[in-house]
Motif scaffolding. Sequence first.
Motif, short mmCIF file in Angstrom:
data_model
loop_
_atom_site.label_atom_id
_atom_site.label_comp_id
_atom_site.label_asym_id
_atom_site.label_seq_id
_atom_site.Cartn_x
_atom_site.Cartn_y
_atom_site.Cartn_z
N LYS A 67 11.56 -7.57 -3.97
CA LYS A 67 12.83 -7.82 -4.64
C LYS A 67 13.69 -6.56 -4.54
O LYS A 67 13.15 -5.45 -4.65
N PRO A 105 14.67 -11.80 -0.81
CA PRO A 105 14.18 -13.11 -1.25
C PRO A 105 12.71 -13.38 -0.93
O PRO A 105 12.15 -14.37 -1.39
N ASP A 106 12.07 -12.48 -0.17
CA ASP A 106 10.73 -12.73 0.36
C ASP A 106 9.71 -13.21 -0.67
O ASP A 106 8.96 -14.17 -0.39
N TYR A 113 9.98 -14.89 -3.49
CA TYR A 113 10.20 -16.27 -3.92
C TYR A 113 10.10 -17.26 -2.76
O TYR A 113 9.63 -18.39 -2.95
N LEU A 114 10.48 -16.83 -1.58
CA LEU A 114 10.30 -17.70 -0.41
C LEU A 114 8.82 -17.93 -0.13
O LEU A 114 8.40 -19.05 0.19
N GLU A 128 6.72 -21.42 -0.30
CA GLU A 128 5.96 -21.83 0.88
C GLU A 128 4.53 -22.17 0.51
O GLU A 128 3.97 -23.18 0.95
N PRO A 139 12.47 -24.04 -1.40
CA PRO A 139 12.95 -23.09 -2.41
C PRO A 139 14.22 -23.52 -3.12
O PRO A 139 14.44 -23.15 -4.27
N THR A 140 15.04 -24.33 -2.47
CA THR A 140 16.26 -24.80 -3.12
C THR A 140 15.97 -25.83 -4.21
O THR A 140 16.86 -26.21 -4.96
N ALA A 167 17.18 -11.66 -5.93
CA ALA A 167 16.18 -12.18 -4.99
C ALA A 167 16.10 -13.70 -5.05
O ALA A 167 16.01 -14.37 -4.02
N ALA A 168 16.14 -14.23 -6.25
CA ALA A 168 16.05 -15.69 -6.43
C ALA A 168 17.25 -16.39 -5.82
O ALA A 168 17.11 -17.41 -5.13
N ALA A 213 17.07 -16.53 -2.16
CA ALA A 213 16.10 -17.52 -1.70
C ALA A 213 16.63 -18.95 -1.84
O ALA A 213 15.99 -19.90 -1.38
N CYS A 267 17.22 -20.43 -4.83
CA CYS A 267 16.67 -21.04 -6.04
C CYS A 267 17.69 -21.10 -7.17
O CYS A 267 18.60 -20.28 -7.23
#
Length: 219
Positions: A140, A143-144, A146-147, A151, A157-158, A172-173, A176, A178
């Motif tokens: 953070k 986005p990694d 949360y992605l 996964e 993620p959406t 970060a969210a 991603a 979110c």
Amino acid sequence: MGLDGLEDKVFDAVLFDMDGTLVDSTAAVYRAWAAWAVEHGVPADLMRGHDGIPAASIVAKFLPEADREAGILRINELELNDTGGLVVLPGAAEALAALVDAPSAIATSCTMPLARARIASSGLRAPSVLVTADQVEHGKPAPDPYLLAAERLGVDPTRCLVVEDAPLGLQAARAAGCATLAVVTTTARDELRADAIVGDLSEVRFEAGADGIRVRPAV
């Protein structure tokens, strides 16, 4: 209390930050970084204001490249040896319990050993999916985390709701894709940018059904 439209949405998963969202580890974190700062000749007041940032990124800010690996190992050691005073934040246990049979995850800026130590100290029943800073290339506010959590849960993620306390975690969210729910536990409300903001998780309840997960006002 409204949730600015979040209560009208259905999510496939809920992704939680840990420190400052589910547990308050502030005292232990400050003790560890204060000791680290003394050892490395860094003014203690410069160690504040890094909520939600991986330790490696903080170390890189203060140490030359040649000293960073040792600096990271040292702060990891200090934090692992001090989980005293950790407090479960209001509503955290209830939130995790409500989602025990639903897709959920924790995505934290801790390393895996530290995350496991704090979860064990808290007594919380954590989700099976745990994403830590040492599992992603970029922590953070990238986005990694949360992605990767989405996964591993096998969801888009959406279609996820992220619960966060820190501006960089919320960044970060959003990156991603979110939806975001912020808790005012470590940061002033006017510094948080989220789809909805509550004091803490005791102000909401999660409902898991056949069609997905909803978040509602607690009262």
